[in-house]
Design an enzyme around this catalytic site. Sequence first.
Site, PDB file in Angstrom:
ATOM      1  N   ASP A 148       0.845  -1.201   0.000  1.00 24.10           N
ATOM      2  CA  ASP A 148       0.000   0.000   0.000  1.00 24.10           C
ATOM      3  C   ASP A 148       0.884   1.257   0.000  1.00 24.10           C
ATOM      4  OD1 ASP A 148      -2.829  -1.290   1.659  1.00 24.10           O
ATOM      5  OD2 ASP A 148      -0.911  -2.326   1.517  1.00 24.10           O
ATOM      6  N   ARG A 169       2.151   1.814  -3.444  1.00 22.90           N
ATOM      7  CA  ARG A 169       1.091   2.392  -4.289  1.00 22.90           C
ATOM      8  C   ARG A 169       0.920   3.878  -3.972  1.00 22.90           C
ATOM      9  NH1 ARG A 169      -2.805  -2.854  -3.372  1.00 22.90           N
ATOM     10  NH2 ARG A 169      -2.315  -3.918  -5.322  1.00 22.90           N
ATOM     11  N   HIS A 176      -3.858  -3.805   6.196  1.00 18.07           N
ATOM     12  CA  HIS A 176      -3.695  -3.951   4.741  1.00 18.07           C
ATOM     13  C   HIS A 176      -5.101  -4.217   4.212  1.00 18.07           C
ATOM     14  CE1 HIS A 176      -2.654  -5.147   0.766  1.00 18.07           C
ATOM     15  NE2 HIS A 176      -3.111  -6.368   0.948  1.00 18.07           N
TER      16      HIS A 176
END
Length: 332
Positions: free
Chosen positions: A166, A169, A193
Amino acid sequence: MAGTAKTLFRVVTEPCPQTSNKVTVVGTGQVGMATVFSLLSQGVSNDVCLIDMMADKLQGELMDLQHGSLFLKNPKITASKDYRISAGSKLCIVTAGVRQQEGESRLNLVQRNTDVFKHIIPSLVQYSPNTIIVIVSNPCDILTYVAWKLSGLPVCKVLGSGTNLDSSRFRFLISQKLGCSTSSVHGWIIGEHGDSSVPVWSGVNVAGVRLKDISPKMGTDDDPENWKSIHKDVIQSAYEIIKLKGFTNWAIGLSAAALANTILSNQHNVHAVSVMVKGLHGIDEEMFLSLPCVLGNSGVESIINLRLSEEEEIQFQASAAAMHEALKDVKS
Ligand code: 6V0
């Protein structure tokens, strides 16, 4: 040794059968194979062991990878349904289990994958009692907790890949909006997550310049630049990719290999991974959530004491509350 080899070589000493960086990957589906390919192609390990329940798939993947040996670093690659083959692993990465279907949340997978873990985790520890275990299967935080309980290992030796992906990203999407490289943007996603993850806007910076100092409303609802939508996109990424191609694999494979590299090479890099957070940020219960941690040969060496804003602290506790609720239903 075959006859030709006997004639070709004059043996000076027997070769050492052990390597110091053996990695076992359990689950050779999309995520497992992306992880294996990242490990091998980046030379993170030259001793990779594959385990799955599907013998034909294992054999096919093994042959296909072995035929690429010339283009790799002469790795030893093995594969079997039998956990004995994993003996002596320094690191075990678990990617086995069911994955989300289109529109399905990660938390929905919990009981099915917990049941799968009841066989996998004790078998890994039986043959590699000193191993470090990284959990990738979803729901990652809950399954890391389940794996820790099932393993009997010290808490520093069981971690989840958590929000390492994450955070990647997040950094990528911010970098696109700013117009500089992903590695030059520093920022962290912590917590679950999954859908309740927390973006640490207060710490996002480029070259030490905090973006919050430039745009104080960053991450809030009344921010004219709508930076908050980036976190929504981080959460939505997996759903979007699953809708488009059926699964996610490349980024998580690279993320898992990055964790393996730090651990096996004792690099002490900081990664956002799922760890025991009891006693931190006002959390009283045993549970695993992601925070930035220093990783090395011993596993999780330290957890960074983040300076969260009041709002971020509240969001982290909300993530913990969601986790607490989900853990109640787990029959381990
Ligand atoms: P997949 O392609 O269906 O592969 C799963 C593999 O696990 C298959 O090869 C199965 O045969 C194997 N398997 C199932 N049960 C067992 C068992 N008892 N022992 C050994 N092997 C078994 O799924 P995919 O690879 O796409 O996903 C695997 C897991 O990773 C799922 O739980 C996903 O939700 C999870 N992901 C986690 C991510 C993260 O960031 N943590 C990202 C993507 C997917």
